[in-house]
Scaffold this motif. Structure first.
Motif, PDB file in Angstrom:
ATOM      1  N   ARG A 360       0.844  -1.191   0.000  1.00  0.00           N
ATOM      2  CA  ARG A 360       0.000   0.000   0.000  1.00  0.00           C
ATOM      3  C   ARG A 360       0.878   1.238   0.000  1.00  0.00           C
ATOM      4  O   ARG A 360       1.960   1.263   0.583  1.00  0.00           O
ATOM      5  CB  ARG A 360      -0.934   0.010   1.212  1.00  0.00           C
ATOM      6  N   VAL A 361       0.364   2.277  -0.660  1.00  0.00           N
ATOM      7  CA  VAL A 361       1.133   3.497  -0.882  1.00  0.00           C
ATOM      8  C   VAL A 361       0.413   4.663  -0.237  1.00  0.00           C
ATOM      9  O   VAL A 361      -0.817   4.774  -0.307  1.00  0.00           O
ATOM     10  CB  VAL A 361       1.332   3.752  -2.392  1.00  0.00           C
ATOM     11  N   LEU A 362       1.179   5.534   0.405  1.00  0.00           N
ATOM     12  CA  LEU A 362       0.654   6.773   0.965  1.00  0.00           C
ATOM     13  C   LEU A 362       0.957   7.905   0.003  1.00  0.00           C
ATOM     14  O   LEU A 362       2.111   8.087  -0.404  1.00  0.00           O
ATOM     15  CB  LEU A 362       1.262   7.045   2.334  1.00  0.00           C
ATOM     16  N   LEU A 363      -0.070   8.651  -0.348  1.00  0.00           N
ATOM     17  CA  LEU A 363       0.048   9.752  -1.307  1.00  0.00           C
ATOM     18  C   LEU A 363      -0.491  11.021  -0.663  1.00  0.00           C
ATOM     19  O   LEU A 363      -1.602  11.039  -0.142  1.00  0.00           O
ATOM     20  CB  LEU A 363      -0.742   9.425  -2.580  1.00  0.00           C
ATOM     21  N   GLU A 364       0.311  12.105  -0.676  1.00  0.00           N
ATOM     22  CA  GLU A 364      -0.118  13.391  -0.127  1.00  0.00           C
ATOM     23  C   GLU A 364      -0.057  14.449  -1.212  1.00  0.00           C
ATOM     24  O   GLU A 364       0.886  14.484  -2.009  1.00  0.00           O
ATOM     25  CB  GLU A 364       0.765  13.818   1.056  1.00  0.00           C
ATOM     26  N   CYS A 365      -1.067  15.328  -1.241  1.00  0.00           N
ATOM     27  CA  CYS A 365      -1.076  16.432  -2.201  1.00  0.00           C
ATOM     28  C   CYS A 365      -1.985  17.532  -1.679  1.00  0.00           C
ATOM     29  O   CYS A 365      -2.772  17.331  -0.742  1.00  0.00           O
ATOM     30  CB  CYS A 365      -1.542  15.965  -3.578  1.00  0.00           C
ATOM     31  N   ARG A 366      -1.873  18.717  -2.270  1.00  0.00           N
ATOM     32  CA  ARG A 366      -2.724  19.857  -1.916  1.00  0.00           C
ATOM     33  C   ARG A 366      -3.881  19.935  -2.908  1.00  0.00           C
ATOM     34  O   ARG A 366      -3.698  19.787  -4.115  1.00  0.00           O
ATOM     35  CB  ARG A 366      -1.935  21.161  -1.935  1.00  0.00           C
ATOM     36  N   LEU A 367      -5.072  20.166  -2.363  1.00  0.00           N
ATOM     37  CA  LEU A 367      -6.284  20.243  -3.178  1.00  0.00           C
ATOM     38  C   LEU A 367      -7.125  21.432  -2.742  1.00  0.00           C
ATOM     39  O   LEU A 367      -7.169  21.758  -1.546  1.00  0.00           O
ATOM     40  CB  LEU A 367      -7.112  18.967  -3.020  1.00  0.00           C
ATOM     41  N   PRO A 368      -7.821  22.086  -3.677  1.00  0.00           N
ATOM     42  CA  PRO A 368      -8.795  23.110  -3.266  1.00  0.00           C
ATOM     43  C   PRO A 368      -9.955  22.433  -2.541  1.00  0.00           C
ATOM     44  O   PRO A 368     -10.459  21.391  -2.983  1.00  0.00           O
ATOM     45  CB  PRO A 368      -9.243  23.729  -4.591  1.00  0.00           C
ATOM     46  N   LEU A 369     -10.377  23.008  -1.427  1.00  0.00           N
ATOM     47  CA  LEU A 369     -11.470  22.422  -0.660  1.00  0.00           C
ATOM     48  C   LEU A 369     -12.745  22.345  -1.490  1.00  0.00           C
ATOM     49  O   LEU A 369     -13.522  21.386  -1.366  1.00  0.00           O
ATOM     50  CB  LEU A 369     -11.713  23.239   0.611  1.00  0.00           C
ATOM     51  N   GLY A 370     -12.970  23.324  -2.339  1.00  0.00           N
ATOM     52  CA  GLY A 370     -14.175  23.323  -3.158  1.00  0.00           C
ATOM     53  C   GLY A 370     -14.257  22.155  -4.120  1.00  0.00           C
ATOM     54  O   GLY A 370     -15.347  21.815  -4.600  1.00  0.00           O
ATOM     55  N   GLU A 371     -13.119  21.522  -4.415  1.00  0.00           N
ATOM     56  CA  GLU A 371     -13.102  20.399  -5.350  1.00  0.00           C
ATOM     57  C   GLU A 371     -13.471  19.076  -4.702  1.00  0.00           C
ATOM     58  O   GLU A 371     -13.753  18.105  -5.398  1.00  0.00           O
ATOM     59  CB  GLU A 371     -11.716  20.280  -6.002  1.00  0.00           C
ATOM     60  N   ILE A 372     -13.433  19.008  -3.370  1.00  0.00           N
ATOM     61  CA  ILE A 372     -13.670  17.712  -2.721  1.00  0.00           C
ATOM     62  C   ILE A 372     -14.983  17.666  -1.948  1.00  0.00           C
ATOM     63  O   ILE A 372     -15.273  16.653  -1.301  1.00  0.00           O
ATOM     64  CB  ILE A 372     -12.506  17.355  -1.765  1.00  0.00           C
TER      65      ILE A 372
END
Length: 500
Positions: A360-372
């Motif tokens: 299993r892989v851990l992935l971190e990124c920045r996202l606009p809150l409005g997109e989620i």
């Protein structure tokens, strides 16, 4: 929210991991939250009796991700009772005692509260120092209001009166407080006449998703408002503000911690109070920076400034730091999904275990809150066959090219349908919503155009055709101009009706 409140009143925490599932995205946020508060963490692997349990793999994940010594991990089975006694012994051995002194003046931290229709507000306090007894008069540092203790005790697991609470104990008090807004989470209480410095509390969770709630029948608004007030007595994290819509009438603008919180609240309104409500599309708070140096937070799309407003310097939208844990074969799909939702800064991509079969892989990124806040989670589960877990935390505001999209029905704007959309999604969002509105709006005896407008420009259009009577059905024979004249007369009447 309850997690942060509970940690504020504790010296230790149990990190419970499912040995068949391993570390989830929520596990990481809970662990770091507890570490920031300086809590002693006891890692526990549960469900070790199941055939699907992989203790060695999950132990390796804990060691790799958190640096936990495998010898400190407890193995239990809540189903069979194996290892449960050992957990109780380790709690006593590992978790330090509360640091407060009974002989010191009283200081108590309010970390939660709930409402009882007969006794008023019941507050849950952590006694940091001193002794609090029934009959004492206490004072809030935040509001400077005074109260007399009418009942006091511990939760065991229900309310068990004890007559007093001492330093290091956590319990409840009843003090004739009638207004729930007087109980500020994180407030400090002391005895009247013995002032103390406030304790370092914690920041209560801020609402990050906002939606308008309107009754189907406008005459039902007083009943709906009363139902919302009653629900908020037991859910202090919901913010309520009245709003008015020309299309939907009187309603309330509610703030929630997330879309799941919003769905649960709506379901409770329908189940417990038999309320039929309309909920507008969820939005997130945006910051508007003005030329005079001031700024404001916009939570309602109708209040969003128009494009080209000379007073506005820039508009910022909230970002979050998202964490996704997924099997390695789905990593590509997850990165593609994040990119489609304007994800950026893939700062951390690492394996949680060394198993090649089920790594299993851990992935971190920045996202606009409005997109989620709309359909991101459903897409995440769909593209990962249900194996991915997702969690996020606030990561500040950032300048963005977002604009207000309004919808015109028969050339008249409908404020309840307004939304904030990023520049890259103007056409796609406008087209999708126009098609949805075309499906749900009933046909009229005249043609109804549906237009999505951004920055004064129509980016999408659909037309609901007119529901008309066949005026040529009774015309038999004769010149074709007879039918053409009848259709023209009908069209002129329908055009007059649409303009009126």
């Amino acid at each position: 929210m309850n997690q942060g409140r509970s940690q504020a009143a504790c010296q230790g925490a149990l990190l419970l991991i499912d040995s068949t599932q391993g570390i989830q995205a929520q596990t990481i946020s809970v662990y770091h939250s507890a570490k920031e508060r300086g809590l002693k963490i006891i890692p526990i692997l549960n469900k070790i009796d199941l055939p699907a349990a992989d203790v060695d793999r999950v132990t390796n994940q804990l060691e790799t991700t958190f640096g936990i010594d495998p010898s400190e991990i407890l193995h239990v089975s809540a189903k069979t009772g194996f290892g449960v006694d050992g957990v109780l012994q380790e709690i006593v051995r590992r978790i330090p005692p509360p640091p407060g002194r009974i002989s010191a003046p009283l200081r108590a931290l309010l970390f939660d509260s709930f409402f009882d229709h007969y006794r008023g507000v019941i507050m849950l306090l952590s006694i940091e120092s001193g002794v609090l007894k029934k009959g004492d008069r206490i004072m809030s540092i935040h509001t400077s209001k005074k109260y007399e203790i009418l009942d006091i005790g511990v939760m065991h697991p229900g309310e068990t009166p004890t007559g007093s609470l001492r330093a290091g104990q956590v319990g409840y008090i009843v003090c004739n407080m009638k207004d729930p807004t007087e109980a500020h989470i994180g407030d400090t209480f002391h005895l009247v006449g013995k002032p103390m410095e406030p304790l370092i509390g914690f920041l209560p969770n801020k609402p990050m998703v906002f939606a308008g709630v309107f009754p189907f029948d406008t005459s039902e608004f007083p009943r709906l408002e009363e139902s919302i007030k009653r629900l908020t007595l037991t859910d202090r994290s919901v913010t309520v503000q009245r709003e008015s819509s020309t299309a939907l009438g009187q309603g309330c603008r509610l703030g929630f911690l997330g879309t799941l919180h919003m769905d649960v609240f709506r379901q409770r309104l329908e189940d417990e109070y038999d309320a039929n409500v309309l909920i507008t599309a969820p939005t997130v708070p945006y910051k508007v920076i003005y030329r005079n140096g001031t700024e404001s937070v916009i939570r309602n799309p109708t209040e969003f400034p128009d494009h080209g407003d000379p007073k506005v310097v820039e508009i910022q939208e909230p970002y979050v730091k998202g964490t996704i844990i997924v099997p390695q074969e789905y990593v590509g799909g997850m990165m593609e999904l994040c990119s489609e939702h304007r994800g950026e800064d893939f700062s951390d991509i690492r394996y949680l275990d060394s198993s090649t079969a089920s790594a299993r892989v851990l992935l971190e990124c920045r996202l606009p809150l409005g997109e989620i806040v709309t359909d991101f989670f459903e897409k995440l589960k769909g593209r990962s066959s249900g194996f991915a877990s997702f969690d996020y935390e606030e990561d500040g505001y950032e300048r963005s090219s977002v604009h207000k999209m309004t919808f015109l029905l028969n050339n008249s704007p409908v404020d309840a349908l307004a939304m904030i959309v990023h520049q890259s999604a103007h056409e796609s969002v406008g087209r999708n919503w126009a098609l949805k509105l075309k499906e749900v709006i009933p046909r009229q005896v005249f043609e109804v155009p549906i237009q999505a407008v951004v920055k004064g420009k129509v980016v999408a259009r659909e037309t609901i055709s007119a529901m008309r009577k066949d005026v040529t059905a009774g015309l038999y024979g004769g010149h074709f101009e007879r039918k053409a004249s009848a259709i023209k007369d009908q069209y002129s009447v329908m055009t007059e009706m649409a303009s009126s």
